[in-house]
Design a protein around this motif. Structure first.
Motif, PDB file in Angstrom:
ATOM      1  N   GLY A  57     -13.951   5.283  -2.797  1.00  0.00           N
ATOM      2  CA  GLY A  57     -14.540   6.103  -3.829  1.00  0.00           C
ATOM      3  C   GLY A  57     -14.727   5.568  -5.145  1.00  0.00           C
ATOM      4  O   GLY A  57     -15.355   6.149  -6.025  1.00  0.00           O
ATOM      5  N   PHE A  58     -14.079   4.474  -5.076  1.00  0.00           N
ATOM      6  CA  PHE A  58     -14.226   3.577  -6.453  1.00  0.00           C
ATOM      7  C   PHE A  58     -15.566   2.987  -6.555  1.00  0.00           C
ATOM      8  O   PHE A  58     -15.814   2.382  -7.724  1.00  0.00           O
TER       9      PHE A  58
ATOM     10  N   GLU B  90      -9.604  -3.756   3.420  1.00  0.00           N
ATOM     11  CA  GLU B  90      -9.954  -3.014   2.199  1.00  0.00           C
ATOM     12  C   GLU B  90     -10.409  -3.983   1.081  1.00  0.00           C
ATOM     13  O   GLU B  90     -11.030  -3.409  -0.010  1.00  0.00           O
TER      14      GLU B  90
ATOM     15  N   LYS C  54       0.375   5.398  10.295  1.00  0.00           N
ATOM     16  CA  LYS C  54       0.745   5.292   8.764  1.00  0.00           C
ATOM     17  C   LYS C  54       1.050   3.945   8.394  1.00  0.00           C
ATOM     18  O   LYS C  54       1.566   3.012   9.229  1.00  0.00           O
TER      19      LYS C  54
ATOM     20  N   PHE D  65       0.928  -1.244   0.071  1.00  0.00           N
ATOM     21  CA  PHE D  65       0.055   0.005  -0.105  1.00  0.00           C
ATOM     22  C   PHE D  65       0.922   1.321   0.070  1.00  0.00           C
ATOM     23  O   PHE D  65       1.813   1.265   0.298  1.00  0.00           O
ATOM     24  N   GLU D  66       0.423   2.327  -0.444  1.00  0.00           N
ATOM     25  CA  GLU D  66       0.783   3.745  -0.335  1.00  0.00           C
ATOM     26  C   GLU D  66       1.178   3.900   1.173  1.00  0.00           C
ATOM     27  O   GLU D  66       0.731   3.768   2.115  1.00  0.00           O
ATOM     28  N   PRO D  67       2.735   3.910   1.478  1.00  0.00           N
ATOM     29  CA  PRO D  67       3.345   3.622   2.969  1.00  0.00           C
ATOM     30  C   PRO D  67       2.887   4.922   3.635  1.00  0.00           C
ATOM     31  O   PRO D  67       2.677   4.926   4.910  1.00  0.00           O
TER      32      PRO D  67
ATOM     33  N   ARG E 121     -11.090   5.271   2.632  1.00  0.00           N
ATOM     34  CA  ARG E 121     -12.001   6.303   1.897  1.00  0.00           C
ATOM     35  C   ARG E 121     -11.644   6.360   0.651  1.00  0.00           C
ATOM     36  O   ARG E 121     -12.536   6.553  -0.218  1.00  0.00           O
ATOM     37  N   TYR E 122     -10.391   6.478   0.324  1.00  0.00           N
ATOM     38  CA  TYR E 122     -10.187   6.530  -1.336  1.00  0.00           C
ATOM     39  C   TYR E 122     -10.374   5.314  -1.995  1.00  0.00           C
ATOM     40  O   TYR E 122     -11.059   5.441  -2.973  1.00  0.00           O
ATOM     41  N   TYR E 123     -10.118   4.227  -1.349  1.00  0.00           N
ATOM     42  CA  TYR E 123     -10.938   2.920  -1.841  1.00  0.00           C
ATOM     43  C   TYR E 123     -12.354   3.051  -2.337  1.00  0.00           C
ATOM     44  O   TYR E 123     -12.799   2.775  -3.560  1.00  0.00           O
TER      45      TYR E 123
ATOM     46  N   ALA F  47      -5.596  -5.633   4.506  1.00  0.00           N
ATOM     47  CA  ALA F  47      -5.781  -5.883   3.232  1.00  0.00           C
ATOM     48  C   ALA F  47      -7.024  -6.581   3.006  1.00  0.00           C
ATOM     49  O   ALA F  47      -7.952  -6.536   2.219  1.00  0.00           O
TER      50      ALA F  47
ATOM     51  N   GLN G 298      -7.882   6.934   5.581  1.00  0.00           N
ATOM     52  CA  GLN G 298      -7.693   7.877   4.261  1.00  0.00           C
ATOM     53  C   GLN G 298      -7.499   7.000   3.439  1.00  0.00           C
ATOM     54  O   GLN G 298      -8.386   7.144   2.295  1.00  0.00           O
ATOM     55  N   LEU G 299      -6.951   5.884   3.350  1.00  0.00           N
ATOM     56  CA  LEU G 299      -6.750   4.987   2.209  1.00  0.00           C
ATOM     57  C   LEU G 299      -7.985   4.385   1.942  1.00  0.00           C
ATOM     58  O   LEU G 299      -8.583   4.066   0.950  1.00  0.00           O
TER      59      LEU G 299
END
Lengths: 307, 489
Positions: free
Chosen positions: A102-103, A146, A130, A87-89, A98-100, A143, A95-96
């Motif tokens: 969004g799809f 998500e 983080k 993942f984006e480290p 919520r981003y996912y 994982a 935050q991540l």
């Protein structure tokens, strides 16, 4: 439902196909175990289903949607938990997520679902960290969360049990069973064959990208040739008689104070006759346990024969 | 799709992007401030000047000197040497600027005192040549002297006068009315004036006066009257001890109206260099950090497994990066425009502003495209970072030097057409040259090397090919990246 139809994946023309004319189907509410040695093509198959890799030929569809041509619709119903999640480290879990989120088609419940999923995988106390601060096990838990963000109808577990502590293994095992109860189709790839044996409804064994064998649940229970584990009370007093009886039915091996009857020359339905024979000869039997081969034994035998 | 807004937020919240945008905007603003604030104040003298006067007490002559800077403010520690009758008399200016000396003189009709002074500048002692100050011994004191051309600190394009009054025994002035007469007449002393400005003062020894300037092109005269309305003679020891009823000051403004052409020169003289350096850095490393690194490290797979196509993913990230570049160049240019407006009361023309933003946007996005393309051609994060640094060094940092080296190696004369064509070709080869091409188109001067005036259209430099070149720079590498993303693992 996932359908893999005659799929081939070639990474390089100089190398043999990673996946070769593979055809598989995973029904709703079914757990399909995918087993094979390293490089057999398990991860490539899973990554193609997840839409990460493009098949060289053949077709993969998820709930009827082609993962290449109708990627958006297909991926909408797939959850993939990779062996080594990446993942984006510098992102934080909420935050991540919520981003996912969004799809996918979002609703008011999404924020609650995100928090519930993170709570479910045991990360609710680590939301301010983080992802680079997460251990491999925590990343795997993240994982799982998500991957289930959209409650997908098809879930791909790629060596998910690796790197998890015993509690994590138990959690994943229960999660898989719960997903099955909710009619999700599940593809489970693992090197821990006992887990596959215990969980899977069917097992697909692949080698060098090709499907070698598919075993059903009932076949899993009776793999290979049967053995009978026998314990006799006061064996030494009756040894000669016991061996004389048992030799009629197969080969006698001794292990840990019990006898193992192998290479049986009777049909499975005639096995009770052996016990009857012993009892009628006044032999006192403490244990009489006919078992088939384990998946592991069967797997290595099968792979060994192929190679 | 919400993900696009996340991608934009993600790019704009990146520490690297924030720092670079602040650097680009901040440095551009700083350079704009520097060029604007100094462009009209170049005439302000940086060396000390001296105003003189005198008074007599019997045979004792007191020379009164006031040392001042370009704005009329006192300057201390300047040594003044008065030479009279073979003797030197020395005085050092105080913090109030005065450096007086008293010595005996022999009576005659008039005497000359030779004066020179020394001051220290950048650690070096500088001595001025001697000048003769004439004292009319019939007058017990010099009275009023006027020294024109001191600059107004609040508006350094406006000039005024320094009035010095030395009365009897060094006393200050009675009530005086300073009358500035403005004319646009070409006659040496006009009969009438367009404007007259009065300034009344009493008890002055030193006074800075900055008259109202109605018209920057007007010629100014000054005359002084006492409280009875009688004209006061203005003494001038440096002009043979003569007195004048009226003095020609000339123009009191160094201001020349700003033009678009001058504004453009200001931009191209410094700000463009900042943007030429930092916009590519922003583009190259934003592309690396937000796309290339994710792709080569595999992080992008956690996104690609979502209901999004490969094409949508690369396009979304590319657009979010392009927006960051647009913001950097647009905000920088808008701020520069505002600063110039503050100083020159003139905005960039809409066309010029659009050209500037377009130029740096294209330059940045072209570098962005290149890094996106390379992200799909290399396998590892290290290789990509190396390639990104290489692109920056070769195609941006040293791109001004490479054509020079080639031109020098080929022995091309700088006065030949081949020289111009070679430069233009090099400017087309790298996106870093794009701003040079636009600069040449706008200023008719060969971009980065300056100096040579050319007709851009004679070399094919018109809007159409330049816009087409910009679009191709953006689209070709991005299209390759897009196709590789879509059809290759």
């Amino acid at each position: 439902m996932i359908e893999i139809n005659n799929v081939t994946k070639i990474y390089s023309k100089n190398n043999p196909p990673a996946v070769n004319s593979l055809t598989l189907k995973i029904n709703d509410g079914e757990i399909l175990g995918l087993v094979g040695l390293n490089g057999a093509g398990k991860t490539t198959t899973i990554r193609m289903i997840a839409g990460i890799l493009l098949p060289t030929s053949g077709k993969i569809s998820v709930d009827g949607f082609d993962v290449v041509r109708e990627k958006v619709k297909a991926s909408n119903n797939v959850g993939w938990i990779p062996e080594l999640p990446n993942f984006e480290p510098n992102a934080k879990p909420l935050q991540l997520m919520r981003y996912y989120a969004g799809f996918y088609k979002n609703n008011d419940e999404m924020e609650k679902r995100i928090r519930d999923l993170l709570d479910m995988v045991g990360l609710s106390n680590d939301l301010n960290k983080k992802l680079r601060e997460y251990s491999q096990g925590m990343k795997k838990r993240f994982a799982i969360a998500e991957s289930l963000i959209n409650d997908p109808k098809n879930v791909l577990f790629d060596e998910t049990l690796n790197g998890l502590d015993p509690e994590g293994v138990k959690f994943v095992r229960n999660l898989i069973l719960e997903l099955k109860l909710r009619e999700r189709s599940i593809l489970l790839s693992s090197h821990i064959l006992t887990e596959i044996e215990n969980l899977a409804d069917r097992v697909a064994i692949i080698s060098h990208g090709k499907l070698i064998k598919t075993l059903t649940k009932s076949e899993l229970k009776n793999l290979g040739k049967m053995k009978i584990y026998i314990e006799i009370i006061n064996l030494n007093d009756f040894r000669e008689n016991v061996e004389k009886i048992l030799k009629k039915y197969g080969t006698i091996e001794k292990t840990d104070g019990q006898l193992v009857l192998t290479d049986l020359n009777v049909q499975d339905n005639e096995i009770p006759n052996i016990l009857d024979d012993l009892i009628s000869n006044k032999i006192k039997v403490r244990k009489f346990e006919p078992v088939g081969e384990s998946l592991e034994e069967y797997f290595f035998k099968l792979i060994g024969e192929r190679q | 799709m919400r993900s696009i807004s996340y991608e934009i937020k993600r790019t704009m919240r990146s520490r690297f992007v924030i720092i670079l945008i602040i650097a680009i905007v901040g440095l551009s603003a700083l350079l704009a401030y520097e060029t604007a604030s100094t462009s009209n104040s170049l005439n302000v003298p940086t060396t000390p000047e001296v105003a003189y006067g005198y008074y007599l007490n019997n045979n004792n002559l007191t020379m009164v000197s006031y040392v001042y800077d370009g704005y009329g403010n006192p300057v201390k520690n300047v040594e003044i040497y008065y030479q009279y009758n073979g003797s030197d008399y020395r005085a050092i200016s105080s913090s109030k600027g005065y450096a007086n000396a008293t010595f005996q003189v022999k009576y005659s009709s008039q005497i000359n005192v030779l004066i020179n002074y020394t001051y220290t500048r950048f650690g070096t002692k500088i001595e001025t040549p001697s000048i003769a100050y004439t004292i009319n011994l019939a007058m017990k004191y010099s009275g009023l002297e006027i020294y024109p051309y001191i600059f107004n600190k609040l508006n350094s394009t406006r000039m005024g006068i320094l009035a010095m009054y030395v009365g009897n025994n060094g006393s200050s002035s009675p009530n005086l009315s300073f009358i500035f007469l403005a004319t646009n007449s070409s006659r040496s002393i006009p009969n009438s004036f367009n404007y007259t400005f009065y300034y009344n003062f009493t008890s002055i020894s030193i006074k800075k006066i900055f008259p109202t300037i109605e018209n920057i092109n007007d010629t100014y005269y000054i005359e002084v009257k006492n409280s009875n309305g009688t004209l006061v003679n203005i003494y001038s020891g440096l002009e043979g001890g003569k007195s004048f009823p009226i003095i020609l000051l000339g123009k009191l403004s160094t201001y020349s109206p700003m033009t678009q052409s001058r504004l453009q020169s200001l931009v191209f003289s410094g700000i463009s260099s900042i943007l030429d350096l930092f916009i590519p850095i922003l583009a190259i490393f934003t592309a690396y950090l937000t796309y290339g690194k994710d792709r080569t490290s595999g992080v992008i797979e956690s996104v690609l497994k979502r209901p999004v196509t490969r094409g949508e993913l690369i396009t979304t990230r590319f657009l979010s990066n392009a927006i960051a570049i647009f913001i950097a160049s647009a905000v920088a240019m808008a701020l520069v425009d505002l600063i110039y407006f503050y100083y020159f009361s003139m905005y960039f023309s809409v066309i010029f502003l659009t050209e500037l933003i377009w130029t740096y946007f294209v330059e940045g996005v072209a570098f962005l495209s290149i890094v996106y393309m390379i992200s799909h051609l290399v396998k590892s994060q290290g290789a990509l970072l190396g390639a990104a640094i290489g692109i920056f060094v070769v195609m941006d940092l040293f791109w001004e030097i490479i054509p020079l080296a080639v031109i020098s190696a080929l022995g091309i004369s700088s006065s030949s057409s081949t020289y111009v064509i070679t430069n233009i070709i090099f400017d087309y080869i790298s996106p870093a040259g794009y701003s040079n091409l636009f600069q040449t188109l706008i200023t008719n001067k060969l971009g980065s090397f300056g100096g040579i005036t050319i007709n851009p259209s004679a070399y094919g430099l018109t809007y159409l090919p330049l816009i087409a070149a910009g679009l191709l720079w953006i689209l070709i590498p991005f299209l390759i990246a897009y196709l590789l993303a879509k059809y290759r693992d």
